[in-house]
Scaffold this active site. Structure first.
Site, PDB file in Angstrom:
ATOM      1  N   ARG A 123       0.653  -1.383  -0.028  1.00  0.00           N
ATOM      2  CA  ARG A 123       0.048   0.116   0.116  1.00  0.00           C
ATOM      3  C   ARG A 123       0.734   1.147  -0.046  1.00  0.00           C
ATOM      4  NH1 ARG A 123      -3.395  -3.079   3.816  1.00  0.00           N
ATOM      5  NH2 ARG A 123      -2.622  -2.255   5.581  1.00  0.00           N
ATOM      6  N   GLN A 160     -10.139  -2.783   5.302  1.00  0.00           N
ATOM      7  CA  GLN A 160     -10.488  -4.246   5.046  1.00  0.00           C
ATOM      8  C   GLN A 160      -9.651  -5.485   5.703  1.00  0.00           C
ATOM      9  OE1 GLN A 160     -10.619  -5.285   0.652  1.00  0.00           O
ATOM     10  NE2 GLN A 160     -12.102  -6.551   0.954  1.00  0.00           N
ATOM     11  N   GLU A 161      -8.464  -5.126   5.563  1.00  0.00           N
ATOM     12  CA  GLU A 161      -7.547  -5.935   6.371  1.00  0.00           C
ATOM     13  C   GLU A 161      -7.822  -6.043   7.864  1.00  0.00           C
ATOM     14  OE1 GLU A 161      -2.922  -6.487   7.629  1.00  0.00           O
ATOM     15  OE2 GLU A 161      -3.179  -4.984   6.185  1.00  0.00           O
ATOM     16  N   ALA A 162      -8.084  -4.701   8.391  1.00  0.00           N
ATOM     17  CA  ALA A 162      -8.745  -5.062   9.698  1.00  0.00           C
ATOM     18  C   ALA A 162     -10.000  -5.686  10.127  1.00  0.00           C
ATOM     19  CB  ALA A 162      -8.815  -3.547  10.414  1.00  0.00           C
TER      20      ALA A 162
END
Length: 484
Positions: A123, A160-162
């Site tokens: 990112r 989204q990862e979280a």
């Protein structure tokens, strides 16, 4: 519920009809054939392939098993974010594909969907660089044996990862057999480049928060409002680099000794100069704390201040939290048996006041490069909990589970707008889908036989008057036969 009204007798007809329906419905609704999906976690420090196998159950979510959990060959330390050519990407991914093929010799990988998700290490790169590396990754994976779609290679947002991490933690804890946000777990994941936090907030709080990344998580019986966000540069490696730069340790000649680097240790990986260790618990704690930045200028009544001066929804009091990634390894490598901030403080005081040789001798799970920064990493992890999110009084636990299980569940199992489309028009079916279709067809046949039986009885046994109304119980698990 099946209601049967009797005009004159009819118990035999009701029993036959009820038995046929009861026998056919579980087959149609609950196929038990195992399903598979693969997820490659392309992180900031390396890559790991997960090969998930899940078996649907007659209630709730399926049982999930990671076939690659103990396979060391299914991970490496070759971050895609550092790849500069197709050849480098191939080197980083090919070993993972080879490992996957060895996990289950009876599994046809050609019908197993594969997803690659890159996180914070990717990112932070320019968009064009991200796009190029993902194109190379697609080229490599398309030549593999998995069921592959280029749209499944992506750089996922931190929020989204979280969210995936939160889904993973709560799935493993209770399978979402809950309705109250207070029964859920919060989740914190500290990687190398970023830190993620996610937790459910009451509906009343969610309605007061504006501009915050809150996702509605819907499952049978309830809808939860989940706050999920990511803090770039608060991963253990990125934060340490920022701390060293902010302290100006390389500006002096010779460089100023680092109070967070263990005594007798030397490092060139986090700064432009050669750093030498002068670890001290008090001095390192002050250095870390001064870089957390938890002084928000304004807050609403429903918010609290967190890392990088960022307002977040107020964390419900006493909400338990599960700690992933760096936290898990810190507690494991340093043999910290009690998951509390007090225990972390005691461990940090011990580690920070030892030289590198003493730390390696006492904690054999550590290797030399990682041991050098044990004091700094542990104090950052501690102060994030104490000062970043004010969780000292919350129940804490650690887990090796990361966000990949949540990604697989959201992509392939849970009803979600993010779920991957597995319709016939787009993809093949694996063995589980084929079995489900076959069972559904069998069930339809049985239901048709039920209708035929009813039609026969209505024509030839006028003394019976049967009215059938199907209604599942509250769990949708069974059908009852009752008589009015």
């Amino acid at each position: 519920m099946i209601h049967a009204k009797r005009s004159t007798g009819g118990s035999q007809a009701r029993c036959l009809l009820g038995a046929l329906i009861v026998a056919s419905l579980p087959l149609a609704v609950y196929p038990t054939a195992p399903l598979h999906a693969a997820v490659i976690d392309a992180g900031s420090t390396g890559n790991r392939l997960h090969l998930f196998k899940w078996t649907p159950t007659s209630h709730g979510l399926p049982v999930v098993e990671d076939l690659a959990s103990s396979a060391t060959d299914c991970s490496n330390h070759q971050p895609l974010a550092q790849a500069t050519s197709l050849s480098a990407v191939n080197d980083a991914l090919q070993g993972l594909l080879t490992c996957a093929a060895s996990l289950d010799k009876n599994l046809d990988l050609a019908v197993v969907p594969l997803t690659l998700m890159a996180t914070a290490g990717m990112r932070v790169l320019p968009y064009r660089t991200q796009e190029q590396v993902m194109t190379w990754a697609s080229a490599v994976l398309s030549r593999g044996t998995f069921l592959f779609d280029p749209s499944r290679v992506q750089v996922i947002p931190g929020s989204q990862e979280a969210y995936f991490g939160w889904v993973s933690a709560n799935y493993l804890a209770h399978g979402f057999q809950i309705t109250d946000p207070a029964q859920t777990l919060g989740m914190i994941d500290m990687g190398g480049s970023s830190l993620e936090i996610a937790y459910a907030v009451p509906t009343s709080v969610a309605g007061q928060i504006k501009g915050q990344p809150i996702t509605q998580f819907a499952f049978p019986g309830s809808t939860l409002h989940v706050f999920a966000t990511s803090f770039a540069e608060y991963g253990s490696d990125a934060f340490n680099q920022h701390r060293v730069t902010a302290a100006g340790l390389c500006n002096a000649s010779p460089p100023t000794p680092d109070p967070c680097l263990l005594v007798n240790a030397m490092d060139t990986s986090v700064a432009t100069c050669e750093l030498h260790g002068a670890a001290s618990y008090d001095q390192c704690r002050a250095s870390v704390d001064s870089n957390l930045h938890t002084d928000c200028p304004t807050l609403s009544a429903a918010e609290t201040c967190s890392l990088d001066n960022t307002p977040i929804p107020a964390i419900p009091s006493n909400l338990p939290f599960e700690l992933h990634a760096s936290y898990y390894w810190a507690f494991t490598d340093l043999d910290i048996t009690s998951v509390t901030t007090d225990a972390m403080t005691t461990a940090a005081q011990d580690v920070c006041n030892k030289n590198v040789a003493q730390v390696l001798a006492k904690y054999p799970h550590l290797d030399a490069p990682n041991a050098n920064w044990t004091c700094e990493h542990l104090l950052e992890e501690l102060l994030v909990l104490e000062h970043g999110f004010d969780l000292s009084q919350h129940a804490l636990n650690t887990s090796q589970a990361g966000w990949a299980i949540g990604a697989a569940l959201v992509s392939f199992v849970l009803p979600s707008s993010d779920r991957v489309d597995h319709t016939c028009a787009k993809h093949k079916y694996d063995g589980g889908h084929v079995a489900a279709i076959a069972i559904a067809c069998l069930s339809i046949g049985l239901l048709l036989s039920v209708f035929g039986t009813w039609y026969f009885l209505s024509k030839h046994r006028q003394q019976y008057k049967i009215e059938v109304q199907l209604q599942p119980d509250r769990n949708g698990d069974y059908i009852q036969l009752s008589e009015e």
